[in-house]
Structure formats: C-alpha cells, structure tokens
Write a protein that holds these residues in place. Structure first.
Motif, PDB file in Angstrom:
ATOM      1  N   GLU A  48       0.821  -1.198   0.000  1.00  0.00           N
ATOM      2  CA  GLU A  48       0.000   0.000   0.000  1.00  0.00           C
ATOM      3  C   GLU A  48       0.863   1.259   0.000  1.00  0.00           C
ATOM      4  O   GLU A  48       0.552   2.235  -0.667  1.00  0.00           O
ATOM      5  CB  GLU A  48      -0.962   0.017   1.192  1.00  0.00           C
ATOM      6  N   ALA A  49       1.953   1.229   0.755  1.00  0.00           N
ATOM      7  CA  ALA A  49       2.847   2.384   0.788  1.00  0.00           C
ATOM      8  C   ALA A  49       3.484   2.615  -0.585  1.00  0.00           C
ATOM      9  O   ALA A  49       3.601   3.756  -1.039  1.00  0.00           O
ATOM     10  CB  ALA A  49       3.924   2.180   1.845  1.00  0.00           C
ATOM     11  N   THR A  50       3.863   1.539  -1.262  1.00  0.00           N
ATOM     12  CA  THR A  50       4.458   1.658  -2.592  1.00  0.00           C
ATOM     13  C   THR A  50       3.457   2.222  -3.589  1.00  0.00           C
ATOM     14  O   THR A  50       3.781   3.111  -4.379  1.00  0.00           O
ATOM     15  CB  THR A  50       4.957   0.278  -3.071  1.00  0.00           C
ATOM     16  N   VAL A  51       2.240   1.713  -3.555  1.00  0.00           N
ATOM     17  CA  VAL A  51       1.200   2.194  -4.474  1.00  0.00           C
ATOM     18  C   VAL A  51       0.894   3.663  -4.212  1.00  0.00           C
ATOM     19  O   VAL A  51       0.736   4.455  -5.153  1.00  0.00           O
ATOM     20  CB  VAL A  51      -0.071   1.330  -4.340  1.00  0.00           C
ATOM     21  N   THR A  52       0.833   4.054  -2.954  1.00  0.00           N
ATOM     22  CA  THR A  52       0.559   5.450  -2.604  1.00  0.00           C
ATOM     23  C   THR A  52       1.677   6.360  -3.081  1.00  0.00           C
ATOM     24  O   THR A  52       1.421   7.438  -3.635  1.00  0.00           O
ATOM     25  CB  THR A  52       0.381   5.590  -1.083  1.00  0.00           C
ATOM     26  N   ASP A  53       2.921   5.942  -2.897  1.00  0.00           N
ATOM     27  CA  ASP A  53       4.056   6.743  -3.365  1.00  0.00           C
ATOM     28  C   ASP A  53       4.031   6.882  -4.880  1.00  0.00           C
ATOM     29  O   ASP A  53       4.294   7.960  -5.421  1.00  0.00           O
ATOM     30  CB  ASP A  53       5.375   6.114  -2.924  1.00  0.00           C
ATOM     31  N   GLU A  54       3.713   5.809  -5.584  1.00  0.00           N
ATOM     32  CA  GLU A  54       3.649   5.841  -7.047  1.00  0.00           C
ATOM     33  C   GLU A  54       2.536   6.777  -7.523  1.00  0.00           C
ATOM     34  O   GLU A  54       2.727   7.561  -8.456  1.00  0.00           O
ATOM     35  CB  GLU A  54       3.423   4.429  -7.598  1.00  0.00           C
ATOM     36  N   ALA A  55       1.378   6.706  -6.881  1.00  0.00           N
ATOM     37  CA  ALA A  55       0.267   7.589  -7.251  1.00  0.00           C
ATOM     38  C   ALA A  55       0.637   9.049  -6.985  1.00  0.00           C
ATOM     39  O   ALA A  55       0.337   9.922  -7.810  1.00  0.00           O
ATOM     40  CB  ALA A  55      -0.991   7.205  -6.478  1.00  0.00           C
ATOM     41  N   SER A  56       1.284   9.320  -5.883  1.00  0.00           N
ATOM     42  CA  SER A  56       1.710  10.687  -5.573  1.00  0.00           C
ATOM     43  C   SER A  56       2.705  11.193  -6.611  1.00  0.00           C
ATOM     44  O   SER A  56       2.634  12.346  -7.050  1.00  0.00           O
ATOM     45  CB  SER A  56       2.346  10.755  -4.192  1.00  0.00           C
ATOM     46  N   ARG A  57       3.619  10.328  -7.028  1.00  0.00           N
ATOM     47  CA  ARG A  57       4.604  10.715  -8.041  1.00  0.00           C
ATOM     48  C   ARG A  57       3.927  11.042  -9.368  1.00  0.00           C
ATOM     49  O   ARG A  57       4.233  12.047 -10.012  1.00  0.00           O
ATOM     50  CB  ARG A  57       5.623   9.591  -8.235  1.00  0.00           C
TER      51      ARG A  57
END
Length: 117
Positions: A48-57
């Motif tokens: 979830e943290a990885t997906v959130t970081d990717e979406a933010s990027r």
C-alpha cells in the motif's frame, strides 16, 4: 471518615463535577499516552505504501506537465501572432482582398448549409 466524605459531597454538589472532570482528564491523558506508545510499533503495509508513493509521483508529474503546457501557451499565441503579422506584412492589397473574399465565401457557404442559422 467515610461519613465525613459523604457529608462533604452532600454539602458541595459541585465536587461531583470536579471529580468527573478529573476522571475524564486522567482517561484522556492515559489514552493519549497509550496511543503514542503504540504508534511506534505501527508497520505500514509495504504494498500500500508503494502504491501510494507511485500515485503521488504520477500526480506530481501531471501537475508539472500541466504547468509547463500553461507556460508554453503564451509562447504559442505570441508565435502565431508573429506569423500572422509576418504573412500580412509580405502581402499586397490584392492578396489581402483575395484572402478576405475567401473567408467571406466560406462563411456564406456555412450559413447556407446550416439553413441560415
């Protein structure tokens, strides 16, 4: 001694309110302390943290790209104006009249095909 405490509370009813506020404050402080203590051990799920970081990027990239397009818009308009001025500056009166007649002809055709609307 218990009779004395009962008599004090019977005489001063506001003491019940004071005791209630103290109990509430102690409970609130305990809850804050326990939450702060447990917050150190929270492990965020890696996926979830990885997906959130990717979406933010991706959102940040989209915002940057939109800002760049907006900044280029004034350059495009300025370039188009310069091109028009350059084309008109090179044209003589006959050429401008031909262009104007062409525009009027296309306008009349569009009005006729639209039924005058």
């Amino acid at each position: 001694m218990t009779a004395d405490i009962k008599e004090i509370f019977a005489e001063h009813k506001w003491l019940w309110l004071a005791v209630g506020v103290l109990i509430f404050a102690a409970g609130a402080l305990a809850a804050i302390w326990l939450n702060a203590k447990n917050a150190e051990h929270i492990d965020a799920p890696v996926m979830e943290a990885t997906v959130t970081d990717e979406a933010s990027r991706k959102i940040n990239e989209s915002i940057t790209e939109a800002q760049q397009r907006k900044n280029k818009l004034s350059e495009v308009v300025k370039s188009a104006k310069n091109n028009v001025m350059h084309n008109i500056a090179d044209a003589d009166d006959v050429c401008i009249a031909d262009r104007w007649n062409g525009l009027l002809g296309r306008y009349r055709e569009s009005r006729t095909s639209a039924g005058g609307l």
